[in-house]
Design an enzyme around this catalytic site. Sequence first.
Site, PDB file in Angstrom:
ATOM      1  N   ASP A 103       9.863  -3.715 -11.611  1.00 33.28           N
ATOM      2  CA  ASP A 103       8.903  -3.692 -10.509  1.00 33.28           C
ATOM      3  C   ASP A 103       7.537  -3.274 -11.041  1.00 33.28           C
ATOM      4  O   ASP A 103       7.365  -2.159 -11.539  1.00 33.28           O
ATOM      5  CB  ASP A 103       9.358  -2.714  -9.428  1.00 33.28           C
TER       6      ASP A 103
ATOM      7  N   TYR B 143      -1.233  -1.728 -11.191  1.00 33.31           N
ATOM      8  CA  TYR B 143      -0.679  -0.808 -12.194  1.00 33.31           C
ATOM      9  C   TYR B 143      -1.269  -1.067 -13.585  1.00 33.31           C
ATOM     10  O   TYR B 143      -1.158  -0.219 -14.468  1.00 33.31           O
ATOM     11  CB  TYR B 143       0.843  -0.945 -12.289  1.00 33.31           C
TER      12      TYR B 143
ATOM     13  N   LYS C 177       2.824  -7.380  -7.142  1.00 34.92           N
ATOM     14  CA  LYS C 177       2.171  -7.156  -5.845  1.00 34.92           C
ATOM     15  C   LYS C 177       0.701  -7.530  -5.912  1.00 34.92           C
ATOM     16  O   LYS C 177       0.061  -7.421  -6.962  1.00 34.92           O
ATOM     17  CB  LYS C 177       2.310  -5.682  -5.424  1.00 34.92           C
TER      18      LYS C 177
ATOM     19  N   HIS D  36       0.610  -5.717  -1.172  1.00 34.65           N
ATOM     20  CA  HIS D  36       0.822  -4.329  -1.574  1.00 34.65           C
ATOM     21  C   HIS D  36       0.604  -3.337  -0.420  1.00 34.65           C
ATOM     22  O   HIS D  36       1.377  -2.389  -0.263  1.00 34.65           O
ATOM     23  CB  HIS D  36      -0.100  -3.990  -2.743  1.00 34.65           C
TER      24      HIS D  36
END
Length: 287
Positions: free
Chosen positions: A46, A51, A76, A109
């Site tokens: 994930d 990120y 996302k 997200h």
Amino acid sequence: MKDVPLLELNDGHTIPQLGLGVYQIAPENTVDAVLNALEVGYRHIDTAEMYGNEKQVGEAINESEIGRSDIFVTSKLHNAMHKPDDARRAIDNSIEAIGSDYIDLFLIHWPLPKLYGGDFLATWEVLEDYKSKGHLRSIGVSNFQVSHLQKLIAKAKIEPAVNQIELHPYFQNVEVDDFGQTKNIATEAWSPIAQGGVLDDPVIAEIAKQTGKSTAQVVLRWHIQRGNIIFPKSETPERIEENYDIFDFELDDNQMADITGLDKAENGRTGPHPDRFDYCPEYKRPG
């Protein structure tokens, strides 16, 4: 170790119930973390554009000896990229960064209720289009409240397969989780151990003593038996292996009830409330 169960989503695709989360893992450490997880047996990773490590997830998958079709990848949409043309560009970039021609599960997200006029429906139409073309196998949302889900479902051609929400023993997000179950939307639990906040709880510690497992393993097992999809974050090889080793024991009904009884409702929430969260960092192309 036993294999991770596969859950069937409402679009017919399956998803491993346990995965590795790479939130807050630095890009330079992501390849090793993912390779360690794949060696242990994980088949679900994930990530997210925000990120900053999608590219490294893809590099690890390509370096492994495991076929791409055997690894489930979730990513996302960046919060700055909700406008349809922006969303298309962001999805294309995420697919390229991961190094594949598709992503297994792609999520909006955050609903961002005060940005973009509160309109995530146009964004969802882009995800539907990419799913129809096979570039996104499954599509879903993250951090959506019941009101957001109702608004989306009323207009969507394709209902979300997943809602990824904060959920752990201290904050069980009951209303959102229950609504998802009535609509056959799978619940993914982010922060499944409340960033470690539940691990010193005496109730959980006692159950760990009874089962001969760690408190983290007890909490993750509670999620599994509830039917949640989980992806605890770690870059430590020993912890990655420990988090995977939760399929050789079961919690009995009393133990499950004792953990469920720890819910603090809103007082247990550790992250931002989706109705008020509108964080929108600058978009940076992956890689």
